[in-house]
Design an enzyme around this catalytic site. Structure first.
Site, PDB file in Angstrom:
ATOM      1  N   LYS A  75       0.861  -1.184   0.000  1.00 32.47           N
ATOM      2  CA  LYS A  75       0.000   0.000   0.000  1.00 32.47           C
ATOM      3  C   LYS A  75       0.897   1.234   0.000  1.00 32.47           C
ATOM      4  O   LYS A  75       1.933   1.275   0.692  1.00 32.47           O
ATOM      5  CB  LYS A  75      -0.879  -0.039   1.243  1.00 32.47           C
ATOM      6  N   SER A 150      -9.716   1.571   2.937  1.00 34.47           N
ATOM      7  CA  SER A 150      -8.885   2.412   2.111  1.00 34.47           C
ATOM      8  C   SER A 150      -7.858   1.621   1.291  1.00 34.47           C
ATOM      9  O   SER A 150      -7.268   2.178   0.365  1.00 34.47           O
ATOM     10  CB  SER A 150      -8.171   3.455   2.954  1.00 34.47           C
ATOM     11  N   SER A 174      -9.864  -0.933   7.028  1.00 34.81           N
ATOM     12  CA  SER A 174      -9.290  -0.701   5.700  1.00 34.81           C
ATOM     13  C   SER A 174      -8.566  -1.859   5.061  1.00 34.81           C
ATOM     14  O   SER A 174      -8.158  -1.760   3.912  1.00 34.81           O
ATOM     15  CB  SER A 174      -8.352   0.506   5.752  1.00 34.81           C
TER      16      SER A 174
END
Lengths: 471, 100, 480
Positions: A75, A150, A174
């Protein structure tokens, strides 16, 4: 799509080369990421170099690491030295950290091959990846739908086969929610088991890094590598190495699994049906289902949306255009701060900074932040009571399957409700993971969330493994 | 919990956060925050007397580090990422309206 | 309540001091880059120092130890404590928050004794991190106002500080100066800091208010940029007078922060309370509580060296001087009291030992090169009147320059010998006879005439007479 453990066995055993594996994945990225946009940055050249080195080392007789040759995506809120790390925000576009996050070092040492940095909701704030400053990521299973957020990019990367596994971060769900929406496994470990050093902070007392994988065994393997005490992170738990893979085949006979009687409303019927099926499967495998009450559950959303933005408002104050990141010039400093942050931050980030600043400000602290911290204690105590009766708890991960783009962007509160089942574990610091368990509406995957108490990962993985076997 | 959040408060908070909100934005932000805070009133129903706030998920204490040096980051690498630099330092516009 | 020599009748001064001290650790408070003054800009930096995304703080154990030494030396209680974030925007604050201690400080409720048994309460002494340094360019004065741009150096960012907050117990500027001097001596004695105000490793902010006797404390002003012990006194005197004049003129003292300008000797408004930031303090989530174990506290307490006040007392007792007098203060401040003790152990005359060291050993540091037995011998020579005090001073200088020596031989080489009293008196009588005019003038009260008479005796004795003894004899005869 090769599993993580397959790749490690193959590369370590000589039946696969890291180079061929990475090329296979880079090929898929080339073919499809233009459409999916899982990645902010694909580090193809470096990945090939890393893979070549692993192959050379193994040929020279060196022992293969526990992740040898595994293509992994990160990420884009984890610092990678010399490699752009943007948090999907304009304010950090182009920024190259001068240091690596601890987990990045661990992955490299284990022989993993980092293929790129994945898209996210800006600064990890969101549940759909629609808040990225660089455009959304599409759900590989249905490109008209969101991948969740997210960590939407990391979930999509595994779902689409761009990487054998990926890392995300989870502050209010997330990792777990995008895992559910993309049909992959996603784990948020106990707070403090995986180092946060080098993870760009959103909410310090809630953030944790965790894996996305194709199955439970891969998740256990990857988590074993990235977990561990880090002296660079003061909140890192002093702990022995966690052992998860050995318990995966233990089954759930004799285990007690909790069903929450006062689950918050708003869950779609297709999801609830899958939850029931999950309880049936566990019952059939010898577990006892026990009712548990978590009376404070309904207040968790409020507590979270006061605590997380409060911490975030402080964590994001450093983006001021002085030392790094993008600056908008102005005649004086205050004007520079305001112009830089105005143009550098998106709507959702600004909204949360405002909310958080307000919740901490003089005269409002006790009414908002102060109260929220007490609600946090209540949910922690509720869970503590529940875990005297059960070894794990099952809930839905997300109230619905993956939703269409734009369907929740008009109303921030509607978006926040996506996290209603995942938030409580972040507040309590407990581990939780999402396991795909069949299909729901429109043939989209449904994820079931397995929760356990602090450092209860073994119980959690036993239940998850059983669910996977039954799914 | 206190009264509905006002536009004046929103402007004040935006200054504290160094976010410059234009008049339309301030209007929209006020409405959105007011809506959220209204929703968050649910915790007012709870009796929180005697409840200890929880700031830390795991009860660790006394995490300390030995006083041993580690090599500094490379100044050139760091300043190379700075928006503006001069003579080995970070450069910023004049600091008007602050104290020394 | 004592009268304040600086203020008009009926006015009382109230002063509190906040002193920030840089700790003498190798590395910073929350990160492991070097804590060192004077290096090239931005060469002692790391992710925490720069507030980079993803950086996390880890507390320096030695900084805690030094902070505990300070607390114990100031008679504080050491408490379980925690760290808070103080949030505000300023370019020298890299994270846009300072990690400090807010309502759970490490050390609380202590005191510091000033000479004359005056007790100044210490409210707290807590740990916090220092900011970076900014330099302003363009404009005329190198100050911020009117500058074109500023440059930032983060070497100092993250350096460990202890902030020591006194209670508002100080009542005169002299007490304030003594407080700062004594605090500094304590910090040096326990090895917590080099406490150099001129290098910024010790910084004082002074809070001043005035009120009429019998009325509540007045509004206070905070004064910054007080960079020396002398300035502490001057700034307080100025500010106290300013406030009194303002009130007596019908005005009202505003609560504000003022800037001390040493060159002009005045304070000026810096910022008023209305401009103050809302710091939004909250517990630092990246750190965990600090609960020093009793065994650690006890260990630190046991290892504390004797503190300056105790050392002055011991020295005073040993040497027969005033514990609050200059020789005791100066000698202990220089760390030369152990040396004096050694001189006395070698037979040195106690009072002369401490006075010689006070007067002549300013540059010699805590371990002077002059062997204790040599200095002891010199004190005995003077005590036994084998040399005059003037001669002794000369020998002392030679002893220091040579780094030691046989003082008796040195005296003989120079032909030093003190004249006995009888011979001296004869010379004095002779001088009176030779200078009747000067003698009459002196007896009539002209002090200046003494010089001629003393000079005559010194000439006659070829410098062997002890000037002080001659003067004393003349005075005695004149008043007989």
């Amino acid at each position: 799509m090769k599993k993580l453990v397959e790749i490690v066995a193959g590369v370590g055993g000589g039946s696969l080369t890291a180079t061929s594996v990475v090329e296979e994945h880079l090929d898929r990225i080339r073919t499809r990421d233009g459409e999916i946009h899982a990645f902010n940055l694909v580090t193809a050249d470096q990945a090939r170099k890393d893979a070549a080195k692993i192959d050379a080392d193994i040929k020279a007789g060196k022992k293969a690491g526990p992740l040898a040759g595994v293509p992994i995506a990160l990420k884009d809120n984890m610092c990678t030295r010399g490699v752009e790390t943007t948090c999907s925000s304009k304010i950090l576009q182009g920024w190259k950290p001068p240091y690596d996050a601890t987990v990045v070092g661990k992955l490299r040492e284990a022989g993993a091959v980092i293929v790129g940095k994945t898209n996210l909701d800006e600064f990890a704030m969101g549940s759909s990846t629609e808040n990225s400053a660089f455009g959304p990521t599409k759900n590989p299973l249905d490109v008209s739908r969101v991948p969740g957020g997210s960590s939407g990019g990391s979930a999509a990367a595994v779902s689409a086969g761009f990487a054998a596994a990926s890392l995300g971060s989870d502050t209010g769900g997330s990792i777990r929610q995008p895992a559910a929406l993309c049909g992959v496994v996603g784990v948020k470990p106990t707070y403090g088991t995986v180092s946060r050093y080098g993870l760009v902070a959103f909410a310090s007392s809630l953030d944790q890094i965790g894996p996305f994988t194709q199955d439970v065994r891969d998740a256990a393997t990857l988590l074993e590598v990235i977990a561990g005490h880090d002296p660079l992170d003061s909140t890192s738990i002093p702990q022995p190495a966690i052992s998860l893979v050995p318990v995966l085949d233990h089954g759930v006979k004799g285990m007690r699994v909790g069903r929450v009687t006062d689950l918050p409303e708003g869950c779609e019927p297709d999801v609830l049906e899958r939850l029931e099926a999950a309880f049936d499967a566990l019952r059939n495998a010898g577990a006892t289902i026990v009712d548990v009450e978590l009376p404070s559950l309904q207040y968790c959303l409020t507590a979270y949306y006061l605590i997380a933005p409060a911490e975030a408002s402080s964590n994001l104050a450093r983006y001021d255009g002085v030392r790094y990141g993008n600056r908008v010039d102005a005649p004086d400093l205050n004007a520079m701060y305001a112009a830089t942050r105005e143009s550098g931050f998106g709507e959702e980030v600004k909204r949360r900074i405002m909310l958080g600043t307000y919740a901490l400000s003089a005269g409002y602290f006790e009414a908002y932040y102060g109260k929220a911290l007490k609600v946090r204690r209540l949910i922690y105590d509720d869970f503590a009571r529940a875990y005297t009766k059960v070894d794990a708890i099952l809930t839905p991960t997300s109230p619905s399957v993956a939703f269409k783009f734009g369907s929740k962007t008009d109303n921030p509160l509607a978006m926040y409700l996506c996290d209603v089942f995942t938030i409580p574990t972040n507040l309590a610091g407990h581990p939780a993971m999402s396991v795909p368990f069949g299909l729901g509406a429109d043939s989209m995957p449904v994820g079931i969330q397995v929760l356990a108490t602090t450092l209860g990962e073994q119980s959690m993985f036993k239940v998850a493994a059983e669910l996977e076997r039954a799914s | 919990m206190t009264e509905k959040i006002s536009r004046e408060t929103v402007i004040k908070v935006s200054r504290l956060a160094r976010l410059s909100l234009g008049p339309e934005q301030a209007e929209k932000m006020t409405a959105q925050l007011a809506g959220m805070l209204e929703h968050f009133r649910d915790i007012d129903a709870l009796d929180l007397a005697g409840v200890e706030p929880m700031t830390q998920p795991y009860p660790i204490k006394n995490v300390l580090r030995e006083d041993v040096e580690v090599e500094s980051l490379n100044r050139e690498e760091v300043l190379g990422q700075a928006p503006a630099a001069e003579s080995g330092r970070f450069r910023v516009p004049p600091i008007i309206g602050f104290d020394v | 309540m004592s009268e304040n020599p600086v203020l008009p009748n009926g006015w009382q001064l109230v002063v509190g001091l906040e002193v920030h001290v840089e700790l003498a650790t190798k590395t910073k408070l929350f990160s492991a880059s070097v804590n060192r003054f004077g290096d090239e800009p931005n060469t002692n930096i790391d992710p925490i120092t720069l507030g980079l995304p993803g950086a996390l703080p880890v507390l320096n154990k030695h900084a805690v130890e030094l902070a505990m030494r300070i607390g114990l030396a100031l008679n504080c209680k050491i408490r379980p404590c925690a760290f808070h974030r103080k949030n505000y925007f300023y370019p020298d604050l890299p994270k846009a928050y300072q990690i400090t201690q807010y309502d759970h400080p490490l050390n609380v409720d202590g005191f510091l004794m000033l000479p004359g048994e005056v007790r100044i309460g210490i409210e707290r002494a807590h740990l916090e991190e220092d900011t970076g340094k900014s330099v302003h360019f363009g404009g005329s004065s190198g100050r911020i106002h009117g500058s074109d741009y500023s440059l930032l150096d983060y070497n100092r960012a993250g350096v460990p500080l202890v902030e020591i907050v006194s209670r508002p117990d100080i009542r005169t500027s002299e007490q304030a100066r003594q407080y700062v001097a004594e605090l500094r001596a304590i910090l040096l004695a326990v090895g917590a800091s080099d406490a150099k105000m001129e290098e910024g490793s010790m910084r004082c902010d002074v809070n001043v208010s005035v009120h009429r006797f019998g009325t509540p404390f007045g509004t206070r002003c905070e004064i910054k940029n007080v960079n020396s012990i002398r300035s502490v006194g001057r700034a307080i005197d100025y500010e106290a007078r300013r406030q009194v004049e303002l009130i007596e003129g019908g005005g009202v003292v505003r609560q504000e922060t003022r800037h001390w300008d040493d060159a002009s000797g005045r304070t000026e408004t810096l910022r008023t309370k209305e401009d103050a930031d809302d710091y939004r303090y909250f517990l630092e989530p990246d750190l965990v509580p600090l609960v020093p174990e009793q065994s650690w506290i006890d260990q630190v307490r046991l290892a504390l060296p004797p503190l300056p006040a105790a050392r002055r007392e011991m020295l005073a007792e040993l040497c027969g001087v005033d514990k609050n007098g200059e020789s005791a203060i100066v000698v202990v401040e220089r760390g030369q009291d152990d040396y004096v003790r050694e001189v006395i152990a070698n037979g040195g005359d106690p009072r002369r030992s401490v006075v010689y060291v006070q007067q002549a050993f300013a540059e010699l540091g805590p371990k002077p090169r002059v062997p204790a037995k040599d200095l002891a011998a010199l004190t005995i020579l003077e005590r036994d009147a084998k040399v005059t005090s003037t001669q002794a001073k000369t020998l002392l200088t030679e002893l220091i320059e040579a780094g030691g020596g046989d003082v008796a031989a040195m005296a003989a080489k120079r032909g030093f010998e003190a004249l006995d009293t009888g011979a001296l008196e004869a010379m004095v009588d002779a001088a009176i006879a030779a200078e009747p005019g000067a003698w009459k003038k002196y007896c009539d009260g002209e002090e200046k005439a003494l010089g001629a008479l003393v000079g005559a005796v010194m000439k006659a004795s070829k410098g062997k007479a002890d000037g002080k003894a001659v003067t004393a004899l003349l005075q005695a005869k004149a008043s007989a």
